[in-house]
Design a protein around this motif. Structure first.
Motif, PDB file in Angstrom:
ATOM      1  N   ASP A 169      65.065  18.551  53.362  1.00  0.00           N
ATOM      2  CA  ASP A 169      64.416  20.674  53.674  1.00  0.00           C
ATOM      3  C   ASP A 169      64.858  20.745  52.207  1.00  0.00           C
ATOM      4  N   GLU A 170      63.371  20.986  52.114  1.00  0.00           N
ATOM      5  CA  GLU A 170      62.962  21.367  50.347  1.00  0.00           C
ATOM      6  C   GLU A 170      64.553  21.238  49.870  1.00  0.00           C
ATOM      7  N   PRO A 171      64.453  20.382  49.106  1.00  0.00           N
ATOM      8  CA  PRO A 171      65.408  19.309  48.885  1.00  0.00           C
ATOM      9  C   PRO A 171      65.922  19.736  47.052  1.00  0.00           C
ATOM     10  N   THR A 172      64.403  20.481  46.480  1.00  0.00           N
ATOM     11  CA  THR A 172      64.320  20.784  45.023  1.00  0.00           C
ATOM     12  C   THR A 172      64.129  22.644  45.365  1.00  0.00           C
ATOM     13  N   SER A 173      64.324  23.423  46.054  1.00  0.00           N
ATOM     14  CA  SER A 173      64.087  24.512  45.848  1.00  0.00           C
ATOM     15  C   SER A 173      65.173  25.502  44.687  1.00  0.00           C
ATOM     16  N   ALA A 174      65.836  25.110  45.488  1.00  0.00           N
ATOM     17  CA  ALA A 174      66.927  25.533  44.026  1.00  0.00           C
ATOM     18  C   ALA A 174      67.419  24.875  42.918  1.00  0.00           C
TER      19      ALA A 174
END
Length: 243
Positions: free
Chosen positions: A165-170
């Motif tokens: 779930d959005e593994p690189t958004s942070a």
């Protein structure tokens, strides 16, 4: 094979997903994209029963659940054993070392012997490029390194599908590339992966299939090549926003 049939979900009377019909083949990497609020994260969380669908069917080679349903613990455990989730915020145990984080699931959930879990954990950390950090604690790692530990932890459970779930958004772009490189290598190995992301260039490189969610419904499902060459104005406008 993972199959979703007529899956729907509402929150407080507001429909989030409606009549979703999808199939995910084993050995393929599927990327789910769409505008914010379209239901992408809700969809991937329903697959792992972190959100419970209102109606529909989730079927795999081992389990089939029809909703609405009153789920028993053993039923949920059997279903969830086929999946591992990698979240936006790594969710590592801060008081455990990197190796202990990877070992935790196999020991506590699968009841594997400690020695076997340790050996597997070491192999997986080497696989994601972190064998020299196995005795470190999460706070001693960069965000990209922590997310790679989270991927190793997911692999340790030997799931049928890895869900992201959005593994690189942070992460900032440089650290994100570390994580994307690991996911891409798993795709080349034929791991079954389902990824929610906004990164169009990554999606084009890694995906076998693309699913485009718009307003809670499936607007497009097909091959990655057909998606990026698709003449539909809505698809072209969406892709242009992120490239």
């Amino acid at each position: 094979m993972l199959k979703l049939s007529n899956l729907s979900k509402s929150f407080n009377g507001n429909p989030i997903l409606q009549g979703v019909d999808l199939e995910f083949a084993s050995g393929e990497t599927t990327v789910i994209i769409g505008p914010s609020g379209s239901g992408k994260s809700t969809l991937i969380r329903m697959i792992d029963l972190l959100e419970i669908p209102d109606t529909g069917v989730i079927a795999t080679d081992k389990t089939q659940i029809e909703f609405p349903a009153t789920l028993k613990f053993d039923q949920m455990r059997k279903h969830r054993s086929q999946f591992s989730m990698v979240f936006q915020q790594f969710n590592l145990f801060p008081h455990k070392t990197v190796l202990e984080n990877v070992m935790e699931g196999p020991i506590t959930v699968k009841k594997e012997p400690k020695a076997a879990a340790m050996e597997k954990g070491k192999q997986l950390l080497e696989r994601v490029g972190l064998s020299e950090r196995m005795d470190h604690y999460p706070k001693q790692l960069s965000g990209g390194q922590q997310q790679r530990v989270a991927i190793a932890r997911a692999l340790a459970m030997e799931p049928e599908y890895i869900l992201y779930d959005e593994p690189t958004s942070a992460l900032d772009p440089e650290l994100a590339q570390e994580v994307l490189g690991v996911i891409q290598s798993l795709a080349r190995e034929g791991k079954s992966q389902i990824i929610v992301t906004h990164n169009m260039s990554f999606a084009e490189k890694v995906a076998d299939r693309i699913i485009f969610i718009e307003g809670g419904t499936v607007f497009y499902k097909g091959t990655v090549g057909d998606f990026f060459k698709n003449p539909d104005e809505r698809i072209q406008r969406f892709v242009a926003q992120f490239t």
